[in-house]
Design an enzyme around this catalytic site. Structure first.
Site, PDB file in Angstrom:
ATOM      1  N   ARG A 157      -6.121   9.408  -8.986  1.00  0.00           N
ATOM      2  CA  ARG A 157      -4.888   8.707  -9.301  1.00  0.00           C
ATOM      3  C   ARG A 157      -4.798   7.332  -8.640  1.00  0.00           C
ATOM      4  O   ARG A 157      -4.235   6.413  -9.219  1.00  0.00           O
ATOM      5  CB  ARG A 157      -3.679   9.564  -8.906  1.00  0.00           C
ATOM      6  CG  ARG A 157      -3.636   9.926  -7.458  1.00  0.00           C
ATOM      7  CD  ARG A 157      -2.568  10.960  -7.114  1.00  0.00           C
ATOM      8  NE  ARG A 157      -2.528  11.175  -5.681  1.00  0.00           N
ATOM      9  CZ  ARG A 157      -1.835  10.433  -4.842  1.00  0.00           C
ATOM     10  NH1 ARG A 157      -1.092   9.432  -5.303  1.00  0.00           N
ATOM     11  NH2 ARG A 157      -1.866  10.659  -3.551  1.00  0.00           N
ATOM     12  N   ILE A 158      -5.368   7.155  -7.428  1.00  0.00           N
ATOM     13  CA  ILE A 158      -5.348   5.848  -6.769  1.00  0.00           C
ATOM     14  C   ILE A 158      -6.595   5.054  -7.122  1.00  0.00           C
ATOM     15  O   ILE A 158      -6.523   3.857  -7.423  1.00  0.00           O
ATOM     16  CB  ILE A 158      -5.197   5.998  -5.248  1.00  0.00           C
ATOM     17  CG1 ILE A 158      -3.884   6.704  -4.915  1.00  0.00           C
ATOM     18  CG2 ILE A 158      -5.262   4.639  -4.560  1.00  0.00           C
ATOM     19  CD1 ILE A 158      -3.671   6.968  -3.438  1.00  0.00           C
ATOM     20  N   ARG A 239      -8.646   8.161   4.410  1.00  0.00           N
ATOM     21  CA  ARG A 239      -8.620   8.843   5.700  1.00  0.00           C
ATOM     22  C   ARG A 239      -9.881   8.502   6.466  1.00  0.00           C
ATOM     23  O   ARG A 239     -10.980   8.472   5.895  1.00  0.00           O
ATOM     24  CB  ARG A 239      -8.508  10.364   5.532  1.00  0.00           C
ATOM     25  CG  ARG A 239      -7.182  10.858   4.959  1.00  0.00           C
ATOM     26  CD  ARG A 239      -6.002  10.576   5.875  1.00  0.00           C
ATOM     27  NE  ARG A 239      -4.747  11.102   5.338  1.00  0.00           N
ATOM     28  CZ  ARG A 239      -3.936  10.448   4.529  1.00  0.00           C
ATOM     29  NH1 ARG A 239      -4.270   9.207   4.122  1.00  0.00           N
ATOM     30  NH2 ARG A 239      -2.809  10.990   4.113  1.00  0.00           N
ATOM     31  N   ASP A 263      -7.563   0.819   6.856  1.00  0.00           N
ATOM     32  CA  ASP A 263      -6.137   1.031   7.124  1.00  0.00           C
ATOM     33  C   ASP A 263      -5.918   2.351   7.869  1.00  0.00           C
ATOM     34  O   ASP A 263      -4.787   2.690   8.183  1.00  0.00           O
ATOM     35  CB  ASP A 263      -5.367   1.051   5.793  1.00  0.00           C
ATOM     36  CG  ASP A 263      -3.858   1.135   5.967  1.00  0.00           C
ATOM     37  OD1 ASP A 263      -3.300   0.353   6.770  1.00  0.00           O
ATOM     38  OD2 ASP A 263      -3.235   1.983   5.311  1.00  0.00           O
ATOM     39  N   GLU A 268      -4.398   8.136  15.486  1.00  0.00           N
ATOM     40  CA  GLU A 268      -3.246   7.338  15.091  1.00  0.00           C
ATOM     41  C   GLU A 268      -1.996   7.855  15.796  1.00  0.00           C
ATOM     42  O   GLU A 268      -1.829   9.073  15.922  1.00  0.00           O
ATOM     43  CB  GLU A 268      -3.047   7.403  13.572  1.00  0.00           C
ATOM     44  CG  GLU A 268      -4.198   6.778  12.795  1.00  0.00           C
ATOM     45  CD  GLU A 268      -3.945   6.743  11.290  1.00  0.00           C
ATOM     46  OE1 GLU A 268      -2.845   7.139  10.851  1.00  0.00           O
ATOM     47  OE2 GLU A 268      -4.844   6.324  10.551  1.00  0.00           O
ATOM     48  N   HIS A 288      -2.359   1.599   9.118  1.00  0.00           N
ATOM     49  CA  HIS A 288      -1.994   2.673   8.192  1.00  0.00           C
ATOM     50  C   HIS A 288      -0.670   2.369   7.489  1.00  0.00           C
ATOM     51  O   HIS A 288       0.310   3.115   7.605  1.00  0.00           O
ATOM     52  CB  HIS A 288      -1.907   4.030   8.916  1.00  0.00           C
ATOM     53  CG  HIS A 288      -2.108   5.184   7.966  1.00  0.00           C
ATOM     54  ND1 HIS A 288      -2.490   6.427   8.389  1.00  0.00           N
ATOM     55  CD2 HIS A 288      -1.977   5.265   6.607  1.00  0.00           C
ATOM     56  CE1 HIS A 288      -2.578   7.243   7.339  1.00  0.00           C
ATOM     57  NE2 HIS A 288      -2.283   6.560   6.253  1.00  0.00           N
ATOM     58  N   GLY A 290      -0.626   1.704   4.054  1.00  0.00           N
ATOM     59  CA  GLY A 290      -0.838   1.820   2.619  1.00  0.00           C
ATOM     60  C   GLY A 290       0.370   2.337   1.873  1.00  0.00           C
ATOM     61  O   GLY A 290       0.641   1.929   0.742  1.00  0.00           O
TER      62      GLY A 290
END
Length: 325
Positions: A157-158, A239, A263, A268, A288, A290
């Site tokens: 989908r991305i 990821r 990203d 994190e 991060h 996005g």
């Protein structure tokens, strides 16, 4: 509908209460925390009174030692994948986890950030901006994208949206991944690489678009990166765990690939300015972000709050662990 005592975690900039969808929680007792806390004892003490937790993606890990110390907890509501949640422990303690995986809905915010990183790295935008502000004018010579090959690892989908951006910039799209990726890419008129080695070797820009699950953890290894061109750019807005630990740093130091734009990170939030990914000049990095746009958040939290209300009404939706309910 029964009102619930809800904690929203890790809202760094106190944004959620300003979203239109926040009105969906009007009947509940909501507390929003703007800091990040992961240490077990203080986090357990903070969350002990709450019946429901609303998570912002993977910012806080919810593991068994924490769940065991939250006897009031009945619901965790979030969106997307959940590698940060111990589902078995939730089930054991009767905690329902609801998460809309939005499998058929692209995250345009993530795709846009991916393309922003591609452009920033190819045209050296961070370095050029810093040079201009330092009074030294131009800093170097960037690269064009037109006519080059954009590799999409994971044509879902991305990845599909990013491929469309590449096509609009005159790039040739080359896909790699599962049989599903092959079918979707070929139906859109894109080539599918004959093998993984060729995919890494032929891509001028290679962008990762895979979910992080046990089967994909470390799916990009040192040998894959070593096959890339010294002029190539690797982009990861998915990821960090998709890449074998330490492999990207070693590859960049060996200049194959020559550039990276990331990203996502193993740890994190990343607050160490001496982390190698932040000190290498060949890396363009963002923290991060996005999915961090107001429009994307309103879309995501509308779903998350619908899950809360459905649970409170006795009709939970998007349940990950039905046994717990």
């Amino acid at each position: 509908m029964t009102d619930m005592k809800i904690a929203i975690l890790d809202d760094y900039f106190d944004t959620i209460r300003t979203l239109p969808c926040f009105d969906k929680l009007a009947e509940h007792d909501v507390t929003i925390f703007n800091d990040h806390l992961q240490d077990l004892s203080p986090l357990a003490a903070r969350l002990a009174p709450f019946e429901a937790l609303v998570l912002i993606r993977e910012r806080t890990e919810i593991r068994a030692p924490l769940i065991e110390r939250l006897p009031a907890l009945r619901l965790i509501s979030q969106r997307s994948s959940y590698p940060h949640i111990d589902i078995d422990a939730c089930t054991e303690h009767g905690v329902v986890v609801c998460s809309d995986l939005h499998i058929g809905t692209p995250s345009y915010a993530a795709a846009e950030l991916t393309w922003a990183l591609v452009l920033a790295a190819a045209r050296q935008i961070p370095a050029q901006t810093a040079s201009l502000r330092a009074g030294t004018w131009q800093a170097g010579v960037g690269s064009s994208l037109h006519g080059k090959t954009l590799g999409i690892f994971g044509y879902g989908r991305i990845g599909r949206v990013v491929a469309g951006y590449g096509r609009a910039f005159g790039m040739d799209v080359l896909a790699w991944g599962s049989d599903g990726s092959r079918a979707r890419a070929e139906s859109d008129g894109h080539a599918f690489a004959p093998d993984k080695e060729s995919f890494f070797a032929l891509s001028d820009v290679l962008s990762l678009h895979l979910r992080l699950v046990p089967a994909t953890r470390g799916i990009v290894g040192a040998a894959d990166l070593a096959a890339m061109k010294p002029t190539a750019l690797l982009v990861n807005t998915s990821r960090a765990g998709l890449i074998e630990p330490g492999a990207l740093i070693a590859a960049l130091r060996a200049a194959r690939p020559g550039l990276a734009a990331v990203d996502v990170f193993e740890q994190e939030p990343l607050r160490d300015p001496d982390d190698p990914l932040l000190t290498l000049e060949s890396v363009t990095a963002t923290p991060h972000i996005g999915y961090v746009t107001r429009e994307e958040w309103d879309l995501q939290f509308s779903d998350i709050f619908d899950q809360v209300n459905a649970y409170a009404a006795g009709t939970p939706i998007n349940v990950v662990n039905p046994v717990a309910s």
